[in-house]
Design an enzyme around this catalytic site. Structure first.
Site, short mmCIF file in Angstrom:
data_model
loop_
_atom_site.label_atom_id
_atom_site.label_comp_id
_atom_site.label_asym_id
_atom_site.label_seq_id
_atom_site.Cartn_x
_atom_site.Cartn_y
_atom_site.Cartn_z
N SER A 6 36.23 109.99 47.10
CA SER A 6 34.95 109.73 47.75
C SER A 6 35.16 109.25 49.19
O SER A 6 35.78 109.95 49.99
CB SER A 6 34.15 108.73 46.92
OG SER A 6 32.82 108.64 47.36
N HIS A 21 29.87 112.87 40.50
CA HIS A 21 30.57 112.05 41.48
C HIS A 21 31.09 110.75 40.87
O HIS A 21 30.35 110.03 40.19
CB HIS A 21 29.65 111.72 42.66
CG HIS A 21 30.40 111.08 43.79
ND1 HIS A 21 31.15 111.81 44.67
CD2 HIS A 21 30.55 109.78 44.16
CE1 HIS A 21 31.72 110.99 45.54
NE2 HIS A 21 31.38 109.75 45.24
N ASP A 28 27.40 116.97 42.08
CA ASP A 28 27.80 116.03 43.13
C ASP A 28 27.30 116.54 44.47
O ASP A 28 27.56 117.70 44.82
CB ASP A 28 29.33 115.89 43.14
CG ASP A 28 29.86 114.91 44.18
OD1 ASP A 28 29.06 114.21 44.81
OD2 ASP A 28 31.10 114.85 44.34
#
EC number: 3.1.1.-
Length: 408
Positions: free
Chosen positions: A191, A378, A348
């Protein structure tokens, strides 16, 4: 008795209403994901209340909740030695896996945790367990970086922390101390940590002073650009947990210490409209109609505003900085990057950032493995143990570690 039953039924109904959100049938463990999302939303609402009351910044309050429930001390096991130390003033947690008898020097991964540049920690259970598994299964040294977070620092200080700690680790005397092979080092992150890892990877390719170079980079559902919040994955997953589009845009604004008044305009791409000259030269570098396959583009249409809000880019020029948005880097920078692994998930908003980066890297001659999970969401890779154990979390982690094992 009857009134108690009615009250209980009402509370159950309210809880179900709060928890339930419509999810695609293909997402992994949907009810478990709803519960995880409801928990995170609840923590966000508590932190927002604390902020409203003037008791603390909402991100500090939210991270306090996250770390309080998940912090883990540096506990070593029979197989993995875990220590907290600092590299050139930056806190790190080092995981030393068992050596292989036939290999006197170990391979290594420098890992950068996610959390929107503002949340989480190398010292919470999720990342501690991930890095412990990596150290043990790869017989490796894992350096997990505890970089400083928003709102204590803002862009580019998070990058500077990762650069400083990684450069220190790459010094010959430090590698020798940890018995690490200087030719077998990877930088990785998930991320926002994937964003920082990608930025550092680009910076290191241009740094002639570095004697030891990175062999690999491995990016897990990375954040790679802030110019277009209407890629197909942003449109498709705008309300998908645990990272809705609105939340991702707010993380960007927080990262740059910007004004929340910009969020709604940025969501509809008013910050990169056709009349914003600063963004004109960069649009082709993330033209998803050509970078994404037809199976991803489907019937989605680009959102390009003719006139927008040029003030946003003037006040937040960091939006157009390749250090914050590695996807828009020059081709000459990309061509020098090492072999790359990129993991993406269908559910995501950041899916297309990863796919486009893979395409641009391939066009620059870089060897890329794009690992796509149809039922992934995610953040899923860190959710591998009870009560937040997802089948796709275990599969993504195994696939990631397997790629490292084969390539590092």
């Amino acid at each position: 008795m009857r009134s108690s039953c009615v009250l209980l039924a009402a509370l159950v109904a309210l809880a179900a209403y709060y928890i339930y959100i419509p999810l695609p049938s293909s997402v992994s463990d949907p009810w478990k994901l709803m519960l995880l999302d409801a928990t995170f939303r609840g923590a966000q609402q508590v932190s927002n209340l604390i902020h409203y009351l003037g008791l603390s910044h909402h991100l500090l309050a939210l991270n306090f909740i996250i770390v309080s429930f998940g912090k883990k001390s540096a506990w070593s096991s029979a197989q993995v030695k875990v220590t907290d130390t600092d590299f050139d003033g930056v806190e790190v947690r080092v995981f030393e896996g068992p050596p292989k008898p036939e290999e006197p020097l170990k391979r290594s991964v420098v890992y950068v945790h996610g959390g929107g540049w503002a949340l989480a920690s190398a010292k919470i259970r999720y990342y501690d367990e991930l890095c412990t598994a990596m150290a043990e299964e790869l017989n490796a040294v894992i350096v997990s970086i505890e970089y400083r977070l928003v709102p204590k620092v803002y862009f580019p200080e998070q990058i500077n922390d990762v650069v400083r700690a990684t450069k220190y680790f790459l010094e010959p005397k430090v590698l020798e101390k940890y018995m690490v092979d200087p030719g077998r080092i990877c930088i990785s992150g998930d991320s926002a940590g994937g964003n920082l890892a990608a930025a550092v990877g680009q910076q290191f390719t241009q740094d002639a002073s570095l004697k030891n170079k990175l062999k690999l980079q491995a990016l897990i559902y990375p954040v790679l650009q802030a110019l277009d919040f209407n890629t197909p994955s942003y449109q498709q997953n705008m309300n998908t947990p645990i990272l809705p589009r609105y939340v991702m845009v707010k993380y960007w604004v927080d990262y740059f210490k910007g004004n929340y008044d910009f969020v709604e305009a940025m969501i509809v791409n008013n910050h990169t409209s056709l009349d914003v000259e600063e963004a004109a030269a960069l649009r082709a570098r993330l033209n998803w109609t050509s970078l994404l396959p037809a199976s991803i583009v489907k019937n989605y249409k680009p959102v390009v505003q003719i006139t927008g809000n040029a003030r946003i880019v003037r006040e937040l020029p960091q939006l157009l900085d390749a250090r914050s948005a590695p996807l828009i880097a020059d081709q000459v920078v990309l061509q020098d990057l090492p072999k790359t692994y990129i993991l993406t998930c269908e559910h995501d908003v950041l899916r297309d950032d990863g796919i486009m980066y893979a395409k641009r890297l391939e066009s620059a001659g870089v060897e890329v493995t794009l690992d796509y999970f149809e039922d992934g969401f995610h953040g899923c890779m860190i959710f591998t143990s009870w009560p937040t154990n997802f089948s796709v979390g275990i599969r993504t982690r195994n696939s990631y570690i397997n790629w490292l094992d084969q390539n590092l």
